[in-house]
Design an enzyme around this catalytic site. Sequence first.
Site, PDB file in Angstrom:
ATOM      1  N   ASN A   9       0.793  -1.224   0.000  1.00 28.86           N
ATOM      2  CA  ASN A   9       0.000   0.000   0.000  1.00 28.86           C
ATOM      3  C   ASN A   9       0.830   1.281   0.000  1.00 28.86           C
ATOM      4  O   ASN A   9       0.286   2.366   0.159  1.00 28.86           O
ATOM      5  CB  ASN A   9      -1.002   0.001   1.163  1.00 28.86           C
ATOM      6  CG  ASN A   9      -0.335  -0.058   2.511  1.00 28.86           C
ATOM      7  OD1 ASN A   9       0.879  -0.136   2.606  1.00 28.86           O
ATOM      8  ND2 ASN A   9      -1.117  -0.047   3.570  1.00 28.86           N
ATOM      9  N   CYS A  10       2.120   1.192  -0.222  1.00 32.18           N
ATOM     10  CA  CYS A  10       2.995   2.368  -0.335  1.00 32.18           C
ATOM     11  C   CYS A  10       2.739   3.039  -1.689  1.00 32.18           C
ATOM     12  O   CYS A  10       2.756   2.374  -2.729  1.00 32.18           O
ATOM     13  CB  CYS A  10       4.450   1.918  -0.222  1.00 32.18           C
ATOM     14  SG  CYS A  10       5.666   3.180  -0.642  1.00 32.18           S
ATOM     15  N   ASP A  11       2.509   4.340  -1.691  1.00 27.92           N
ATOM     16  CA  ASP A  11       2.217   5.060  -2.932  1.00 27.92           C
ATOM     17  C   ASP A  11       3.341   4.935  -3.961  1.00 27.92           C
ATOM     18  O   ASP A  11       3.085   4.746  -5.150  1.00 27.92           O
ATOM     19  CB  ASP A  11       1.959   6.540  -2.660  1.00 27.92           C
ATOM     20  CG  ASP A  11       0.629   6.785  -1.973  1.00 27.92           C
ATOM     21  OD1 ASP A  11      -0.269   5.921  -2.070  1.00 27.92           O
ATOM     22  OD2 ASP A  11       0.484   7.839  -1.336  1.00 27.92           O
TER      23      ASP A  11
END
Length: 120
Positions: A9-11
């Site tokens: 979920n890291c951009d």
Amino acid sequence: MLVMYGIRNCDTVRKARKLLDEKKATYTFHDYKKEGADEQALKDACAQFGWEAVLNKRGTTWRKLDDETKVGVTDQESAISLMMQETSLIKRPLVTGGKQLLLGFDAVLWDELLEKGELY
């Protein structure tokens, strides 16, 4: 085969995965949160980029650490030990298994490497 290490979920990781998917690059994704860190990949990254570049001191995880822990990170061995415990401290993404090791995401550079066939 390329292996991208990161957190789902890291951009930044999302952007990197999107580019690889758009270019139809073959890779596997190693999620630190589910699978933990790969010590050898960290050692290789530290050898190439320096442990100071691999250890992410700009994020929330670093800021939440107590001062004693922060002061205790003085060399590659102590940095890797901490990153193995706190995977959110690893700069993302880390890509191994190709013609070159990549740390962090630079869309222009990655696109050039893919176009030239220099990534894998």
